[in-house]
Motif scaffolding. Structure first.
Motif, PDB file in Angstrom:
ATOM      1  N   ARG A  11      -8.403   0.984  -0.689  1.00  0.00           N
ATOM      2  CA  ARG A  11      -8.340   1.317   0.730  1.00  0.00           C
ATOM      3  C   ARG A  11      -6.924   1.058   1.244  1.00  0.00           C
ATOM      4  O   ARG A  11      -6.230   0.173   0.764  1.00  0.00           O
ATOM      5  N   SER A  13      -5.378   0.451   4.981  1.00  0.00           N
ATOM      6  CA  SER A  13      -5.763   0.279   6.381  1.00  0.00           C
ATOM      7  C   SER A  13      -4.644   0.662   7.331  1.00  0.00           C
ATOM      8  O   SER A  13      -3.498   0.819   6.934  1.00  0.00           O
ATOM      9  N   SER A  14      -5.010   0.772   8.586  1.00  0.00           N
ATOM     10  CA  SER A  14      -4.036   1.012   9.649  1.00  0.00           C
ATOM     11  C   SER A  14      -3.993  -0.209  10.544  1.00  0.00           C
ATOM     12  O   SER A  14      -5.039  -0.692  10.981  1.00  0.00           O
ATOM     13  N   TYR A  15      -2.795  -0.692  10.826  1.00  0.00           N
ATOM     14  CA  TYR A  15      -2.639  -1.752  11.814  1.00  0.00           C
ATOM     15  C   TYR A  15      -2.465  -1.083  13.168  1.00  0.00           C
ATOM     16  O   TYR A  15      -1.633  -0.184  13.321  1.00  0.00           O
ATOM     17  N   GLY A  40      -2.253   5.772   8.343  1.00  0.00           N
ATOM     18  CA  GLY A  40      -2.684   4.625   7.558  1.00  0.00           C
ATOM     19  C   GLY A  40      -1.497   4.021   6.852  1.00  0.00           C
ATOM     20  O   GLY A  40      -0.376   4.511   6.930  1.00  0.00           O
ATOM     21  N   SER A  41      -1.774   2.981   6.139  1.00  0.00           N
ATOM     22  CA  SER A  41      -0.727   2.296   5.400  1.00  0.00           C
ATOM     23  C   SER A  41      -0.260   3.128   4.219  1.00  0.00           C
ATOM     24  O   SER A  41      -1.008   3.929   3.669  1.00  0.00           O
ATOM     25  N   TRP A  50      -8.174  -7.254  -0.782  1.00  0.00           N
ATOM     26  CA  TRP A  50      -8.435  -7.457   0.649  1.00  0.00           C
ATOM     27  C   TRP A  50      -9.135  -8.791   0.867  1.00  0.00           C
ATOM     28  O   TRP A  50      -8.734  -9.584   1.705  1.00  0.00           O
ATOM     29  N   HIS A  77      -7.070   6.679   0.942  1.00  0.00           N
ATOM     30  CA  HIS A  77      -5.826   6.334   1.636  1.00  0.00           C
ATOM     31  C   HIS A  77      -5.248   7.599   2.240  1.00  0.00           C
ATOM     32  O   HIS A  77      -5.594   8.707   1.859  1.00  0.00           O
ATOM     33  N   LEU A  95      -0.554  -5.284   5.010  1.00  0.00           N
ATOM     34  CA  LEU A  95      -1.876  -5.872   5.185  1.00  0.00           C
ATOM     35  C   LEU A  95      -1.813  -7.378   5.428  1.00  0.00           C
ATOM     36  O   LEU A  95      -2.452  -7.894   6.342  1.00  0.00           O
TER      37      LEU A  95
END
Length: 142
Positions: A11, A13-15, A40-41, A50, A77, A95
């Motif tokens: 995965r 992720s998006s901050y 996303g990242s 994670w 992703h 992350l």
């Protein structure tokens, strides 16, 4: 922490701090109207990684319980091929830093008795980056 399958799923992720302004900019970009953009990242992580990062941010050993796999994509992703040319999107928050910011935020929202017991310091790439409870970024190399 529960993890479905063996934790090898990927995965990215998006901050929220990285994507919120891009979402607003898209509203004012005529070339973006009716477009579909992935945010996303650029750095994908396994679900197992994670869980380890979250545990480390809270200062505990990871206790991962592997559960039967669900019917979901194994690797997910974002492809930024559409958004970069139009809006210049670059994910800036890794992350580890995003999780540490979340821990700092949660610690600040905790009752004062819990905050006074907190001595956590988040680490990113084996160096402390945030003192949890103060939400202050530590000097590089601290």
């Amino acid at each position: 922490m529960p993890a479905f399958s063996d934790g090898s799923e990927i995965r990215a992720s998006s901050y929220i701090g990285d994507v919120a302004s891009i979402m607003v900019e898209a509203v004012f970009c005529p070339d973006c109207y009716n477009g579909v953009f992935n945010l996303g990242s650029d750095q994908p992580y396994s679900v197992k990684a994670w869980a380890e990062i979250v545990a480390a941010a809270f200062g505990v050993a990871p206790d991962i319980r592997y559960l039967p796999a669900r019917l979901e994509v194994h690797h997910a992703h974002a492809n930024h091929g559409q958004v970069r040319p139009k809006l210049g999107f670059e994910a800036k928050t890794f992350l580890e830093e995003g999780i540490c910011r979340m821990v700092a935020w949660a610690s600040a929202k905790a009752p004062s008795s819990a905050r006074s017991r907190s001595r956590l310091v988040c680490h990113c790439q084996d160096r402390p980056i945030y003192s949890v409870g103060t939400c202050e970024r530590l000097p590089f190399g601290a």
